[in-house]
Design a protein around this motif. Structure first.
Motif, mmCIF file in Angstrom:
data_model
loop_
_atom_site.group_PDB
_atom_site.id
_atom_site.type_symbol
_atom_site.label_atom_id
_atom_site.label_comp_id
_atom_site.label_asym_id
_atom_site.label_seq_id
_atom_site.Cartn_x
_atom_site.Cartn_y
_atom_site.Cartn_z
ATOM 1 N N LEU A 207 -2.192 -6.197 11.176
ATOM 2 C CA LEU A 207 -2.701 -7.570 11.054
ATOM 3 C C LEU A 207 -4.176 -7.662 11.400
ATOM 4 O O LEU A 207 -4.901 -8.457 10.820
ATOM 5 N N GLN A 208 -4.613 -6.839 12.324
ATOM 6 C CA GLN A 208 -6.020 -6.860 12.694
ATOM 7 C C GLN A 208 -6.892 -6.463 11.497
ATOM 8 O O GLN A 208 -7.974 -7.003 11.309
ATOM 9 N N SER A 209 -6.418 -5.529 10.683
ATOM 10 C CA SER A 209 -7.216 -5.121 9.526
ATOM 11 C C SER A 209 -7.270 -6.226 8.472
ATOM 12 O O SER A 209 -8.219 -6.298 7.702
ATOM 13 N N ILE A 210 -6.270 -7.091 8.453
ATOM 14 C CA ILE A 210 -6.274 -8.210 7.501
ATOM 15 C C ILE A 210 -7.163 -9.343 8.009
ATOM 16 O O ILE A 210 -7.943 -9.915 7.260
ATOM 17 N N PHE A 211 -7.061 -9.659 9.284
ATOM 18 C CA PHE A 211 -7.728 -10.849 9.813
ATOM 19 C C PHE A 211 -9.039 -10.589 10.532
ATOM 20 O O PHE A 211 -9.685 -11.521 10.981
ATOM 21 N N SER A 212 -9.460 -9.340 10.634
ATOM 22 C CA SER A 212 -10.744 -9.020 11.228
ATOM 23 C C SER A 212 -11.744 -8.732 10.117
ATOM 24 O O SER A 212 -11.485 -7.927 9.237
ATOM 25 N N GLU A 213 -12.873 -9.385 10.153
ATOM 26 C CA GLU A 213 -13.864 -9.233 9.092
ATOM 27 C C GLU A 213 -14.551 -7.874 9.113
ATOM 28 O O GLU A 213 -15.111 -7.447 8.121
ATOM 29 N N ASN A 214 -14.522 -7.178 10.231
ATOM 30 C CA ASN A 214 -15.275 -5.939 10.360
ATOM 31 C C ASN A 214 -14.427 -4.682 10.286
ATOM 32 O O ASN A 214 -14.941 -3.592 10.472
ATOM 33 N N LYS A 215 -13.155 -4.812 10.030
ATOM 34 C CA LYS A 215 -12.285 -3.646 10.047
ATOM 35 C C LYS A 215 -11.744 -3.370 8.643
ATOM 36 O O LYS A 215 -11.278 -4.285 7.968
ATOM 37 N N PRO A 216 -11.783 -2.124 8.191
ATOM 38 C CA PRO A 216 -11.240 -1.805 6.867
ATOM 39 C C PRO A 216 -9.722 -1.898 6.859
ATOM 40 O O PRO A 216 -9.081 -1.776 7.892
ATOM 41 N N ILE A 217 -9.164 -2.112 5.676
ATOM 42 C CA ILE A 217 -7.717 -2.178 5.531
ATOM 43 C C ILE A 217 -7.138 -0.782 5.707
ATOM 44 O O ILE A 217 -7.595 0.165 5.096
ATOM 45 N N GLU A 218 -6.145 -0.695 6.560
ATOM 46 C CA GLU A 218 -5.478 0.579 6.801
ATOM 47 C C GLU A 218 -3.984 0.370 6.679
ATOM 48 O O GLU A 218 -3.458 -0.660 7.055
ATOM 49 N N VAL A 219 -3.313 1.366 6.155
ATOM 50 C CA VAL A 219 -1.855 1.352 6.097
ATOM 51 C C VAL A 219 -1.397 2.518 6.950
ATOM 52 O O VAL A 219 -1.665 3.668 6.645
ATOM 53 N N GLU A 220 -0.741 2.198 8.053
ATOM 54 C CA GLU A 220 -0.297 3.224 8.979
ATOM 55 C C GLU A 220 1.189 3.082 9.232
ATOM 56 O O GLU A 220 1.747 2.004 9.138
ATOM 57 N N GLU A 221 1.802 4.197 9.583
ATOM 58 C CA GLU A 221 3.188 4.163 10.020
ATOM 59 C C GLU A 221 3.220 3.515 11.395
ATOM 60 O O GLU A 221 2.336 3.744 12.215
ATOM 61 N N PRO A 222 4.235 2.708 11.675
ATOM 62 C CA PRO A 222 4.302 2.088 12.991
ATOM 63 C C PRO A 222 4.467 3.132 14.088
ATOM 64 O O PRO A 222 5.151 4.129 13.909
ATOM 65 N N ASP A 223 3.820 2.891 15.195
ATOM 66 C CA ASP A 223 3.916 3.773 16.350
ATOM 67 C C ASP A 223 4.913 3.151 17.317
ATOM 68 O O ASP A 223 4.608 2.181 17.998
ATOM 69 N N ASN A 224 6.108 3.703 17.339
ATOM 70 C CA ASN A 224 7.178 3.134 18.151
ATOM 71 C C ASN A 224 7.044 3.458 19.631
ATOM 72 O O ASN A 224 7.788 2.930 20.441
#
Length: 108
Positions: free
Chosen positions: A59-76
Protein backbone atom coordinates in the motif's frame (compact mmCIF):
# COMPACT_ATOMS: atom_id res chain seq x y z
CA UNK A 1 2.72 10.17 -9.86
CA UNK A 2 -0.65 10.23 -8.04
CA UNK A 3 -2.18 7.26 -6.21
CA UNK A 4 -4.77 6.64 -8.91
CA UNK A 5 -2.04 6.45 -11.59
CA UNK A 6 -0.08 4.05 -9.39
CA UNK A 7 -3.15 1.89 -8.85
CA UNK A 8 -3.86 1.87 -12.58
CA UNK A 9 -0.24 0.86 -13.21
CA UNK A 10 -0.46 -1.89 -10.58
CA UNK A 11 -3.61 -3.31 -12.20
CA UNK A 12 -1.88 -3.27 -15.56
CA UNK A 13 1.14 -5.08 -14.09
CA UNK A 14 -1.25 -7.75 -12.78
CA UNK A 15 -2.46 -8.30 -16.35
CA UNK A 16 -6.12 -7.67 -15.66
CA UNK A 17 -8.58 -5.27 -17.20
CA UNK A 18 -10.26 -2.40 -15.40
CA UNK A 19 -13.54 -4.34 -15.50
CA UNK A 20 -11.88 -7.44 -14.00
CA UNK A 21 -10.34 -5.26 -11.30
CA UNK A 22 -13.76 -3.82 -10.49
CA UNK A 23 -15.16 -7.33 -10.02
CA UNK A 24 -12.23 -8.38 -7.83
CA UNK A 25 -12.55 -5.21 -5.75
CA UNK A 26 -16.31 -5.53 -5.35
CA UNK A 27 -17.11 -2.24 -7.03
CA UNK A 28 -18.89 -1.24 -10.21
CA UNK A 29 -16.94 -0.67 -13.42
CA UNK A 30 -18.06 2.97 -13.44
CA UNK A 31 -16.86 3.49 -9.86
CA UNK A 32 -13.56 1.79 -10.72
CA UNK A 33 -13.21 4.19 -13.64
CA UNK A 34 -13.78 7.16 -11.32
CA UNK A 35 -11.19 5.84 -8.87
CA UNK A 36 -8.60 5.28 -11.58
CA UNK A 37 -9.22 8.68 -13.14
CA UNK A 38 -8.86 10.35 -9.76
CA UNK A 39 -12.31 11.92 -9.96
CA UNK A 40 -13.49 10.05 -6.86
CA UNK A 41 -11.74 9.18 -3.61
CA UNK A 42 -11.50 5.63 -2.33
CA UNK A 43 -12.91 4.56 1.02
CA UNK A 44 -11.99 2.04 3.72
CA UNK A 45 -14.02 -0.76 2.12
CA UNK A 46 -12.16 -0.30 -1.15
CA UNK A 47 -8.79 -0.59 0.60
CA UNK A 48 -9.90 -3.71 2.44
CA UNK A 49 -11.13 -5.25 -0.82
CA UNK A 50 -7.84 -4.26 -2.45
CA UNK A 51 -5.95 -6.12 0.27
CA UNK A 52 -8.22 -9.16 -0.04
CA UNK A 53 -7.84 -9.32 -3.82
CA UNK A 54 -4.11 -8.53 -3.84
CA UNK A 55 -2.60 -9.60 -0.48
CA UNK A 56 0.90 -9.02 -1.84
CA UNK A 57 0.25 -5.35 -2.65
CA UNK A 58 2.43 -2.77 -0.94
CA UNK A 59 0.00 0.00 0.00
CA UNK A 60 2.87 2.36 0.67
CA UNK A 61 4.01 1.99 -2.95
CA UNK A 62 0.51 2.91 -4.13
CA UNK A 63 -0.10 5.86 -1.80
CA UNK A 64 3.41 7.28 -1.48
CA UNK A 65 4.40 9.70 -4.22
CA UNK A 66 8.11 8.96 -3.90
CA UNK A 67 8.14 5.18 -3.89
CA UNK A 68 8.11 2.96 -7.01
CA UNK A 69 5.48 0.27 -7.39
CA UNK A 70 6.73 -3.06 -6.13
CA UNK A 71 5.11 -6.46 -6.08
CA UNK A 72 6.51 -8.57 -3.28
CA UNK A 73 5.58 -11.82 -1.63
CA UNK A 74 4.16 -11.20 1.83
CA UNK A 75 6.63 -11.61 4.67
CA UNK A 76 4.81 -13.66 7.27
CA UNK A 77 7.60 -13.37 9.81
CA UNK A 78 6.87 -9.70 10.51
CA UNK A 79 3.80 -7.75 11.53
CA UNK A 80 1.42 -7.84 8.59
CA UNK A 81 -0.81 -4.75 8.55
CA UNK A 82 -2.92 -6.09 5.68
CA UNK A 83 -3.75 -9.24 7.66
CA UNK A 84 -4.55 -7.17 10.73
CA UNK A 85 -6.90 -4.93 8.72
CA UNK A 86 -8.73 -7.95 7.34
CA UNK A 87 -9.12 -9.39 10.83
CA UNK A 88 -10.48 -6.07 12.09
CA UNK A 89 -12.94 -5.92 9.21
CA UNK A 90 -14.14 -9.45 10.04
CA UNK A 91 -14.64 -8.45 13.67
CA UNK A 92 -16.58 -5.33 12.65
CA UNK A 93 -18.81 -7.44 10.41
CA UNK A 94 -19.54 -9.85 13.26
CA UNK A 95 -20.38 -6.96 15.60
CA UNK A 96 -22.72 -5.45 12.99
CA UNK A 97 -24.45 -8.81 12.55
CA UNK A 98 -24.82 -9.16 16.31
CA UNK A 99 -26.24 -5.64 16.65
CA UNK A 100 -28.64 -6.20 13.77
CA UNK A 101 -29.85 -9.42 15.39
CA UNK A 102 -30.29 -7.66 18.75
CA UNK A 103 -32.35 -4.92 17.09
CA UNK A 104 -34.40 -7.52 15.24
CA UNK A 105 -35.01 -9.45 18.49
CA UNK A 106 -36.12 -6.25 20.30
CA UNK A 107 -38.61 -5.41 17.54
CA UNK A 108 -40.34 -8.80 17.96
Amino acid sequence: MKWNDRLRQYIKIQGISQKEAAILLNTSPSMMSRYLSGSDNINQDFIINLLKAFPEIDLQSIFSENKPIEVEEPDNSEFNIEKELLEIQDKISKIREHLAQDCHDKIK
